[in-house]
Scaffold this motif. Structure first.
Motif, mmCIF file in Angstrom:
data_model
loop_
_atom_site.group_PDB
_atom_site.id
_atom_site.type_symbol
_atom_site.label_atom_id
_atom_site.label_comp_id
_atom_site.label_asym_id
_atom_site.label_seq_id
_atom_site.Cartn_x
_atom_site.Cartn_y
_atom_site.Cartn_z
ATOM 1 N N ALA A 19 -8.141 9.255 4.058
ATOM 2 C CA ALA A 19 -7.157 8.213 3.681
ATOM 3 C C ALA A 19 -7.563 7.863 1.978
ATOM 4 C CB ALA A 19 -7.168 7.179 4.492
ATOM 5 N N CYS A 20 -6.671 7.020 1.466
ATOM 6 C CA CYS A 20 -6.691 6.357 0.116
ATOM 7 C C CYS A 20 -6.817 4.967 0.371
ATOM 8 C CB CYS A 20 -5.523 6.716 -0.750
ATOM 9 S SG CYS A 20 -5.322 8.554 -0.820
ATOM 10 N N THR A 21 -7.338 4.256 -0.675
ATOM 11 C CA THR A 21 -7.648 2.782 -0.325
ATOM 12 C C THR A 21 -6.668 1.986 -0.977
ATOM 13 O OG1 THR A 21 -9.223 2.766 -2.263
ATOM 14 C CG2 THR A 21 -10.163 3.280 -0.017
ATOM 15 N N HIS A 22 -5.622 2.519 -1.842
ATOM 16 C CA HIS A 22 -4.689 1.575 -2.711
ATOM 17 C C HIS A 22 -3.464 1.453 -2.210
ATOM 18 C CE1 HIS A 22 -5.008 5.810 -3.859
ATOM 19 N NE2 HIS A 22 -3.557 5.725 -4.079
ATOM 20 N N ALA A 23 -2.548 0.453 -2.540
ATOM 21 C CA ALA A 23 -1.374 0.070 -1.658
ATOM 22 C C ALA A 23 -0.061 0.980 -2.455
ATOM 23 C CB ALA A 23 -1.154 -1.148 -1.993
ATOM 24 N N PRO A 24 0.969 1.168 -1.748
ATOM 25 C CA PRO A 24 2.021 1.692 -2.600
ATOM 26 C C PRO A 24 2.313 1.236 -4.002
ATOM 27 C CG PRO A 24 2.609 1.259 -0.003
ATOM 28 C CD PRO A 24 1.405 0.481 -0.411
ATOM 29 N N VAL A 25 3.065 2.083 -4.615
ATOM 30 C CA VAL A 25 3.285 1.501 -6.034
ATOM 31 C C VAL A 25 3.856 0.071 -6.241
ATOM 32 C CG1 VAL A 25 4.691 2.228 -7.839
ATOM 33 C CG2 VAL A 25 3.332 3.779 -6.927
ATOM 34 N N ALA A 26 4.968 -0.009 -5.304
ATOM 35 C CA ALA A 26 5.733 -1.001 -5.507
ATOM 36 C C ALA A 26 5.403 -2.226 -4.322
ATOM 37 C CB ALA A 26 7.240 -1.073 -5.581
ATOM 38 N N ALA A 27 5.632 -3.468 -4.765
ATOM 39 C CA ALA A 27 5.196 -4.461 -3.613
ATOM 40 C C ALA A 27 6.714 -4.581 -2.939
ATOM 41 C CB ALA A 27 4.919 -6.053 -4.156
ATOM 42 N N GLY A 28 6.704 -5.099 -1.665
ATOM 43 C CA GLY A 28 7.989 -5.100 -0.949
ATOM 44 C C GLY A 28 8.850 -6.343 -1.662
ATOM 45 N N THR A 29 10.064 -6.486 -1.060
ATOM 46 C CA THR A 29 10.907 -7.556 -1.377
ATOM 47 C C THR A 29 10.376 -8.879 -0.498
ATOM 48 O OG1 THR A 29 12.381 -6.819 0.502
ATOM 49 C CG2 THR A 29 12.858 -6.036 -1.473
ATOM 50 N N GLY A 30 11.178 -9.841 -0.694
ATOM 51 C CA GLY A 30 10.868 -11.057 -0.013
ATOM 52 C C GLY A 30 9.629 -11.758 -0.113
ATOM 53 N N GLY A 31 8.873 -11.399 -1.410
ATOM 54 C CA GLY A 31 7.572 -12.031 -1.673
ATOM 55 C C GLY A 31 6.547 -11.519 -0.955
ATOM 56 N N ALA A 32 6.595 -10.705 -0.113
ATOM 57 C CA ALA A 32 5.308 -10.161 0.791
ATOM 58 C C ALA A 32 4.653 -9.037 0.264
ATOM 59 C CB ALA A 32 5.946 -9.685 2.229
ATOM 60 N N GLU A 33 3.627 -8.822 0.127
ATOM 61 C CA GLU A 33 2.898 -7.543 -0.410
ATOM 62 C C GLU A 33 2.305 -6.647 0.664
ATOM 63 O OE1 GLU A 33 2.184 -7.075 -3.766
ATOM 64 O OE2 GLU A 33 3.125 -8.832 -4.650
ATOM 65 N N TRP A 34 2.257 -5.478 0.178
ATOM 66 C CA TRP A 34 1.679 -4.653 1.314
ATOM 67 C C TRP A 34 0.140 -4.908 1.349
ATOM 68 C CZ3 TRP A 34 4.485 -2.323 4.554
ATOM 69 C CH2 TRP A 34 5.998 -1.849 4.111
ATOM 70 N N LYS A 35 -0.547 -4.737 2.463
ATOM 71 C CA LYS A 35 -1.769 -4.670 2.837
ATOM 72 C C LYS A 35 -2.203 -3.471 3.697
ATOM 73 C CE LYS A 35 -5.186 -7.346 5.330
ATOM 74 N NZ LYS A 35 -5.332 -8.271 6.545
ATOM 75 N N ARG A 36 -3.049 -2.884 3.009
ATOM 76 C CA ARG A 36 -3.607 -1.618 3.722
ATOM 77 C C ARG A 36 -4.348 -1.855 4.788
ATOM 78 N NH1 ARG A 36 -8.057 1.773 3.841
ATOM 79 N NH2 ARG A 36 -7.375 3.987 4.448
ATOM 80 N N ILE A 37 -4.237 -1.222 6.119
ATOM 81 C CA ILE A 37 -5.220 -1.491 7.191
ATOM 82 C C ILE A 37 -5.565 0.149 7.569
ATOM 83 C CG2 ILE A 37 -4.015 -3.678 7.839
ATOM 84 C CD1 ILE A 37 -2.691 -2.057 10.174
ATOM 85 N N GLU A 38 -6.616 0.024 8.499
ATOM 86 C CA GLU A 38 -7.036 1.393 9.178
ATOM 87 C C GLU A 38 -5.811 1.574 10.271
ATOM 88 O OE1 GLU A 38 -9.355 3.044 8.199
ATOM 89 O OE2 GLU A 38 -9.597 1.703 6.643
ATOM 90 N N PRO A 39 -5.903 2.859 10.595
ATOM 91 C CA PRO A 39 -4.805 3.112 11.826
ATOM 92 C C PRO A 39 -5.016 2.444 13.109
ATOM 93 C CG PRO A 39 -5.618 5.318 10.587
ATOM 94 C CD PRO A 39 -6.309 4.120 10.070
ATOM 95 N N ALA A 40 -6.509 2.250 13.358
ATOM 96 C CA ALA A 40 -6.869 1.695 14.710
ATOM 97 C C ALA A 40 -6.468 0.041 14.564
ATOM 98 C CB ALA A 40 -8.405 1.742 15.151
ATOM 99 N N GLU A 41 -6.109 -0.374 13.483
ATOM 100 C CA GLU A 41 -5.574 -1.913 13.552
ATOM 101 C C GLU A 41 -3.980 -2.069 13.632
ATOM 102 O OE1 GLU A 41 -8.022 -4.192 10.396
ATOM 103 O OE2 GLU A 41 -7.849 -2.269 9.477
ATOM 104 N N ILE A 42 -3.444 -1.061 13.859
ATOM 105 C CA ILE A 42 -1.819 -0.766 14.080
ATOM 106 C C ILE A 42 -1.635 -1.899 15.197
ATOM 107 C CG2 ILE A 42 -0.062 0.170 14.289
ATOM 108 C CD1 ILE A 42 -0.920 2.561 12.863
#
Length: 199
Positions: A19-42
């Motif tokens: 895996a890579c450790t950075h977020a997608p290029v763009a932040a999402g709408t509605g003011g919420a930012e993407w946060k990366r988690i591990e697959p086991a944390e889904i």
């Protein structure tokens, strides 16, 4: 900085790192930012998320991608790796994108986007810009794979294995569906390389 991160990510994947450790290029709408988690944390029930709430499957690159709604899929572990398995009929426009790309994504949405998922599941990308018509905004990960700004879960997968299902080995009711002209489904197993959520 993002360009450097992208180069480092490509190098890590080439070396077999998951895996890579950075977020997608763009932040999402509605003011919420993407946060990366591990697959086991889904923290969703995949039976509910896929089978009841539905998800979007997307493949391709910027300017040449498509997406569809999925209600079939499995999550788990195969060959010691966290995986997502999806199934795409050869009659779907998304099929050709799955066949020629090494990655795919599955994204989950808040309940208010149920109608958008219904729309992209019942309209073909062959006939126009169904994603825009559904009110969905495509953004791209550092690896160049499509996800949606409106989503609250994005799972990025690297294709490990694909296999067309054997019509004759399918349950009787499914064989009847194929006899009615639905293209036989291909199973695509992808290793989860990145997961992002919005809180």
């Amino acid at each position: 900085m993002r360009r450097i991160a992208s180069v480092l990510c490509a190098a890590a994947l080439a070396l077999g790192q998951a895996a890579c450790t950075h977020a997608p290029v763009a932040a999402g709408t509605g003011g919420a930012e993407w946060k990366r988690i591990e697959p086991a944390e889904i923290a969703v029930n995949p039976i509910v998320k896929v089978g009841t709430e539905w998800m979007a499957l997307a493949a391709g690159r910027e300017g040449d991608m498509n997406a569809m709604t999925i209600g079939w899929g499995t999550w788990g572990v195969l060959w010691g790796r966290p995986v997502v398995t999806v199934y795409v009929s050869s009659s779907r426009y998304t099929y050709q994108f799955m066949e020629r790309n090494d990655y795919f994504t599955v994204t989950g949405f808040p309940e208010e986007y149920r109608q958008a998922l219904s729309y992209i599941g019942s309209h073909s990308g062959r006939d126009g810009d169904k994603l825009s018509d559904a009110g969905l905004t495509v953004e791209y990960t550092e690896l160049g794979n499509p996800i949606f700004s409106e989503a609250d879960l994005a799972v990025e997968c690297r294709l490990l294995y694909s296999q067309e299902l054997d019509r004759e080995q399918s349950p009787e009711g499914i064989r009847a569906m194929y006899d009615r002209g639905v293209g036989v489904h291909t199973m695509y197993i992808g290793e989860i390389v990145n997961v992002w959520v919005k809180e």
